[in-house]
Design a protein around this motif. Sequence first.
Motif, mmCIF file in Angstrom:
data_model
loop_
_atom_site.group_PDB
_atom_site.id
_atom_site.type_symbol
_atom_site.label_atom_id
_atom_site.label_comp_id
_atom_site.label_asym_id
_atom_site.label_seq_id
_atom_site.Cartn_x
_atom_site.Cartn_y
_atom_site.Cartn_z
ATOM 1 N N VAL A 55 18.481 10.508 10.529
ATOM 2 C CA VAL A 55 17.212 9.951 10.044
ATOM 3 C C VAL A 55 17.307 9.641 8.547
ATOM 4 O O VAL A 55 16.865 8.569 8.085
ATOM 5 N N LEU A 56 17.900 10.569 7.778
ATOM 6 C CA LEU A 56 18.031 10.338 6.324
ATOM 7 C C LEU A 56 18.923 9.130 6.048
ATOM 8 O O LEU A 56 18.651 8.331 5.140
ATOM 9 N N LEU A 57 19.999 9.013 6.836
ATOM 10 C CA LEU A 57 20.902 7.872 6.638
ATOM 11 C C LEU A 57 20.195 6.562 7.002
ATOM 12 O O LEU A 57 20.356 5.547 6.312
ATOM 13 N N TRP A 58 19.415 6.613 8.070
ATOM 14 C CA TRP A 58 18.637 5.427 8.453
ATOM 15 C C TRP A 58 17.655 5.071 7.333
ATOM 16 O O TRP A 58 17.526 3.897 6.954
ATOM 17 N N LEU A 59 17.007 6.087 6.802
ATOM 18 C CA LEU A 59 16.054 5.875 5.715
ATOM 19 C C LEU A 59 16.769 5.270 4.498
ATOM 20 O O LEU A 59 16.275 4.345 3.845
ATOM 21 N N GLY A 60 17.967 5.817 4.223
ATOM 22 C CA GLY A 60 18.749 5.285 3.106
ATOM 23 C C GLY A 60 19.154 3.848 3.332
ATOM 24 O O GLY A 60 19.209 3.039 2.391
ATOM 25 N N LYS A 61 19.432 3.508 4.594
ATOM 26 C CA LYS A 61 19.848 2.137 4.896
ATOM 27 C C LYS A 61 18.679 1.154 4.747
ATOM 28 O O LYS A 61 18.823 0.093 4.128
ATOM 29 N N VAL A 62 17.511 1.508 5.315
ATOM 30 C CA VAL A 62 16.392 0.558 5.278
ATOM 31 C C VAL A 62 15.822 0.416 3.858
ATOM 32 O O VAL A 62 15.203 -0.602 3.538
ATOM 33 N N THR A 63 16.021 1.457 3.015
ATOM 34 C CA THR A 63 15.543 1.352 1.623
ATOM 35 C C THR A 63 16.652 0.872 0.683
ATOM 36 O O THR A 63 16.452 0.781 -0.518
ATOM 37 N N HIS A 64 17.839 0.624 1.241
ATOM 38 C CA HIS A 64 19.039 0.183 0.485
ATOM 39 C C HIS A 64 19.556 1.250 -0.494
ATOM 40 O O HIS A 64 20.412 0.978 -1.309
ATOM 41 N N PHE A 65 18.992 2.471 -0.399
ATOM 42 C CA PHE A 65 19.485 3.548 -1.268
ATOM 43 C C PHE A 65 20.904 3.950 -0.872
ATOM 44 O O PHE A 65 21.732 4.284 -1.707
ATOM 45 N N PHE A 66 21.169 3.894 0.422
ATOM 46 C CA PHE A 66 22.486 4.263 0.924
ATOM 47 C C PHE A 66 23.571 3.358 0.328
ATOM 48 O O PHE A 66 24.638 3.819 -0.086
ATOM 49 N N GLU A 67 23.261 2.053 0.242
ATOM 50 C CA GLU A 67 24.239 1.115 -0.329
ATOM 51 C C GLU A 67 24.487 1.431 -1.801
ATOM 52 O O GLU A 67 25.614 1.358 -2.292
ATOM 53 N N LYS A 68 23.373 1.765 -2.507
ATOM 54 C CA LYS A 68 23.533 2.096 -3.931
ATOM 55 C C LYS A 68 24.393 3.354 -4.098
ATOM 56 O O LYS A 68 25.225 3.446 -5.006
ATOM 57 N N LEU A 69 24.169 4.335 -3.187
ATOM 58 C CA LEU A 69 24.947 5.570 -3.254
ATOM 59 C C LEU A 69 26.431 5.276 -3.051
ATOM 60 O O LEU A 69 27.299 5.817 -3.747
ATOM 61 N N VAL A 70 26.717 4.412 -2.100
ATOM 62 C CA VAL A 70 28.109 4.019 -1.859
ATOM 63 C C VAL A 70 28.673 3.300 -3.094
ATOM 64 O O VAL A 70 29.819 3.519 -3.500
ATOM 65 N N ASP A 71 27.835 2.446 -3.735
ATOM 66 C CA ASP A 71 28.269 1.755 -4.963
ATOM 67 C C ASP A 71 28.605 2.754 -6.070
ATOM 68 O O ASP A 71 29.596 2.606 -6.780
ATOM 69 N N TRP A 72 27.725 3.776 -6.215
ATOM 70 C CA TRP A 72 27.967 4.780 -7.261
ATOM 71 C C TRP A 72 29.263 5.557 -7.019
ATOM 72 O O TRP A 72 29.948 5.953 -7.955
ATOM 73 N N MET A 73 29.573 5.781 -5.744
ATOM 74 C CA MET A 73 30.778 6.556 -5.425
ATOM 75 C C MET A 73 32.039 5.699 -5.406
ATOM 76 O O MET A 73 33.146 6.214 -5.300
ATOM 77 N N ASP A 74 31.859 4.387 -5.496
ATOM 78 C CA ASP A 74 33.003 3.471 -5.418
ATOM 79 C C ASP A 74 34.094 3.798 -6.444
ATOM 80 O O ASP A 74 35.287 3.858 -6.084
#
Length: 663
Positions: A543-562
């Motif tokens: 659910v948290l990952l889904w929430l991160g995906k629909v709010t695009h926070f998950f993508e930003k997190l992946v960008d930060w960890m890049d």
Amino acid sequence: MGMFERKRSCHGNAEPLSSGGKKVALVGNPNVGKSVLFNALTGAYVAVSNYPGTSVEVSRGTTTIEGQTCEIIDTPGMYSILPITEEERVAREILLNERPDVVIHVLDARNLERMLAMTLQLVEAGLPVILVVNIMDEAERMGLSVDIPLLQEKLGIPVIGAATAKKRGLAEIRRAITSYNAGLHGVFGYSRRMEADISEIAGLMHGDYILSKKALALLLLQRDEEIAQLVLEVEGEHGADITERVKEKSFELRDSFHLNLSMERKGIVKGLLDGVVKAPGKRRVTFGERLSSWAIHPLTGVPLLLLVLYYGLYQFVGVFGAGTLVDFLEGTLFEQYFNPWVTDLVKGAVPWEIVQELIVGEYGVLTLGLRYAVGIILPIVATFFFFFSILEDSGYFPRLALLVDRIFKKIGLTGRAVIPMVLGFGCDTMATMVTRTLETVRERIIATVLLALAIPCSAQLGVIMALLSKTPGALAIWATCLLTIFLVIGLLAARIMPGETPMFYMELPPMRLPQFSNVMTKTYTRMQWYLLEILPIFILVSVLLWLGKVTHFFEKLVDWMDPVMAAVGLPREAAVAFIFGFFRRDYGAAGLYDLQEKGIMDPRQLVVAAVTLTLFVPCVAQFLIMKKERGLKTATLIAVFVSFMAFGSGYLLNRLILVTGIL
């Protein structure tokens, strides 16, 4: 000394349960069958292991015997009513605070001479004791015979011969519980001088206590601080005089009191056992005893350990559990049948795309959360717990503890720490809780750090073995890295942290063929516990990952960890597995499994990712237990340290592989 008289128990005023039933406490050395007896009496299940230190928590259950309700309390193992470890402290608190109506002392028939000293202490303390001489079947197999009626006559308390694992003696134990009356019991005298010292201290006490004043005086003379505090509180203004007199007496006796008391009790036990135990002149050495000696000796124990690891962990858990079973469940059942079916079903029934995404999308609770938990993790933990239960029931772990004791001393631990370390391969959260059985705070902290850092849980271990087993060199590098880091951090911790490594002793249970019913019960119980713990977390994480995906926070997190991923030589997609790993390490390992299936990483990247993820921060549940056991500050410091170690080690390993080209 060694005089046996009869005296009325001082425990006749114990308060009964409100229901009118009895409160029954099971006490005794570790690994004598208390938990087996608890299970047999209550019909409940607590972990029963053929190694000491299993029962950290107190287990309670109720049963009805001849129409009378009884509360049964299973206490952690104790060697004496003078506590040294946390387990012994917890067990004694039951005796001091709960006023049991019956105390069942369970001991091992093969070690009567050593264990009967605690029976003396319990009787001497005025507790309502029933003695259960357990494991009679093993003793008889060794040619030993125990005259139970004669022992009962000498002790003046009910004594029952039993083999509780085989239901022998249970009916007699039940009858003894319901018919127990605080009556006469034996009185065991010490030397004249010791009796004079005890009488002098006991005579100064005027308050009401659960334990007899003689037992309290002996504990005070052994410098028991908890009893000293109790006496101060109960005696009020007279307490200081008692403390002062105990100090003077202790100074007069110097350090010889413990030794003298131990020797005198040993003499009393010898007198009690005279004519009670008969042993054959020449005993036949069984195969179990030979195997036991092979497991302990370094020349034979190390090859035996390697065989156990190869066939148990690598072949059974890694190849069969994480390979064959996962391929079938995850690859066939979920990927080919369940996921397409449930996706069509949900998309046909639910018109909103965002809700469809939550249930059956990329991070859907069914297509990802359930698939990871049941398709990948469950078969691995099932095979691991089956393998673990076989070793546990065979009695191998105490031998392993003796085998590694010398190495563990170098890293500030003793062989006793092998129990939480081995349990850590099942679940680090449970193992962190078990570190409380270690004797010193220093040991507990070192063990907690090593568990958080370098011990992968069963699911993580299985997935990683499945990932790397196709490239044996990668598996060897992963194992070498972890072992090196485990030893180096342990060595540094042992030198940095003040304190001495304590002495090590451990009860050696018999080596025996594991009982199939025991193994299956343990495996089932642990699988049930594990699944109940992980399934809600996996669903929540989805659910948290889904929430991160629909709010695009998950993508930003992946960008930060890049940049971090790039520094350790991993593709950008690997950040997803590490984000999963924040919640649970096994969830992160399952993420790596997906990446490998998609062919995104080469062998170098796989081994770097596996090492980094194994060393990565503890999962949420483990961190919470670390906070509970070691405090917030220590838990936070460990988590930060582990994170730096994980990525630092990943970076160095990546550079090393690139420079040497070994993969």
